[in-house]
Design a protein around this motif. Sequence first.
Motif, short mmCIF file in Angstrom:
data_model
loop_
_atom_site.label_atom_id
_atom_site.label_comp_id
_atom_site.label_asym_id
_atom_site.label_seq_id
_atom_site.Cartn_x
_atom_site.Cartn_y
_atom_site.Cartn_z
N VAL A 141 0.83 -1.20 0.00
CA VAL A 141 0.00 0.00 0.00
C VAL A 141 0.87 1.25 0.00
O VAL A 141 0.59 2.23 -0.71
N LEU A 151 -2.81 -0.32 -6.11
CA LEU A 151 -3.79 0.65 -6.59
C LEU A 151 -4.51 1.29 -5.41
O LEU A 151 -4.78 2.51 -5.41
N GLY A 152 -4.81 0.49 -4.40
CA GLY A 152 -5.45 1.04 -3.21
C GLY A 152 -4.57 2.07 -2.53
O GLY A 152 -5.06 3.09 -2.04
N GLY A 153 -3.25 1.82 -2.52
CA GLY A 153 -2.32 2.79 -1.94
C GLY A 153 -2.30 4.09 -2.70
O GLY A 153 -2.23 5.18 -2.11
N SER A 200 -6.27 -11.52 -0.05
CA SER A 200 -6.81 -10.18 0.23
C SER A 200 -5.76 -9.10 0.05
O SER A 200 -6.09 -7.92 -0.07
N SER A 201 -4.47 -9.49 0.03
CA SER A 201 -3.38 -8.54 -0.14
C SER A 201 -2.71 -8.69 -1.51
O SER A 201 -1.51 -8.41 -1.64
N LEU A 238 -4.79 5.39 -4.58
CA LEU A 238 -6.06 6.10 -4.35
C LEU A 238 -6.15 6.62 -2.91
O LEU A 238 -6.65 7.72 -2.68
N PHE A 239 -5.69 5.81 -1.97
CA PHE A 239 -5.73 6.23 -0.57
C PHE A 239 -4.88 7.47 -0.34
O PHE A 239 -5.30 8.41 0.36
N THR A 240 -3.69 7.50 -0.93
CA THR A 240 -2.81 8.66 -0.77
C THR A 240 -3.40 9.89 -1.43
O THR A 240 -3.32 11.01 -0.88
N LYS A 242 -4.05 -5.03 -6.39
CA LYS A 242 -5.14 -4.43 -5.62
C LYS A 242 -4.59 -3.54 -4.50
O LYS A 242 -5.07 -2.41 -4.31
N SER A 243 -3.58 -4.02 -3.79
CA SER A 243 -3.00 -3.24 -2.70
C SER A 243 -2.29 -2.00 -3.22
O SER A 243 -2.39 -0.92 -2.64
#
Length: 332
Positions: free
Chosen positions: A46, A206-208, A198-199, A210-212, A203-204
Amino acid sequence: AFGMVGTMLSGVSYVSIPGAVMHKTLSADGDLQLPVALNHFVLLQVYLGGLVGALIIAFLLLPLYYRLNLTSIYSYLSYRFGYWSHKTGAAIFLCSRVVQSALRLYLASLVMEVFLLEQYGIPLWVAVLLTLLLIYLYTFKSGIGTVIWTDVLQTALLVTAMISSWIYFTRSMKIGFGETFSTVWKGVKIIDMSPKSSSFFPKSFLGGVLFTLALNGLDQDMIQKNLTCKSLRQAQLTILSQMCASTVVTLLFFCLGALMYHFADQHVPDIISFSNGGCKASQIYVREPMNGNQSTSNWKCVGTDQLYPLIARDIFPIPLAIIFLLGLVAAA
C-alpha cells in the motif's frame, strides 16, 4: 515533512502494524496450519502505491492549488461546480474528520485505561474530555503554527518510542545488529502475487495510490500544511519527502513487530502460544497478566493489535512503558 509523518501514522498504526506482521492460516475447520509467518510485511504494498500517489499530488494537484491561490481546497469546487458542490465537499470532510478523529482518540483512550485509569477508578470519559480540552487550547492559541510544531513533537515521540522498544527487544534476546537483521528479514514477504489473497499486489498497490490521493491530496487537514509553504517547489518537496519518510517509518514498525513476536516466542516463562486455542486468524493466544504467576494467569485470545500494549504494560520496565504511552498519546 517530518511532522506530517506523525499525522499519517495514527494510534491505530502505532499498535496495529507491529501486530500485523504475524500471519497464520486456518483450515476450513478452524485448525491452525503451521508454520506461522512472523515476517509478513505485505501492507508495505500500500505504501509503495502511496509513493506513486504522492507524485500525482506533487505534479498535478499542488500546481493547481497554488495557481488558484487556494486556502481551502474545497473552494476549488466553487470554481468548477458551484456553491453547493463546495459546501457538500466541505461537509463530507468535516463528517469524515470527526469520525476518524473519534476512532483515533477512542483507541488511545482504551490503551490509557489499561495503563492508568482502571487502577485509580477514573472513568474513561474524563480522560477523553481532558484530551479534547488540551487539543482545543493549543490549537486556539496559535493556529497552524502550533499544529505544525505539535506534529513535529508527536513524530519525535513516536519514533523515540519505536527505537526504545527496538533496543529493549534486541538486548533482551542478546542479539547484535547482524542477528537482528537476519531475524527481521529471514523469510520476509512483501509482495503477494496470489490472486485469491486479500493482499494481492495490484489491488493493494492501486489502493495505496487512491488512498494517498484521498488522504494527502483531497483532505484539507493534510493539504493545508503544504499550502502554507512559501513556494510550490517547497510544497512538492514536502509531500514527496513526507511519503518517503512515512514508508521508511512504517517499514521500521514492521521490523519492530517481527522482533516483538520473536521476543515473545522466546520469553521465559511463556507469554504467547502459536497453538490456535480457538483464536481467529487475526488473534493471538496470550497469557494474561504476562507478569503474573503462571498457575493463576489465564490464557485467552486477543487481537494482534493488543499484543504490543500488553507487553508494554506487563513486561517493559516502567521508564520504557512510559515512553510507549507517550508515543501512543502522540499518535492519537
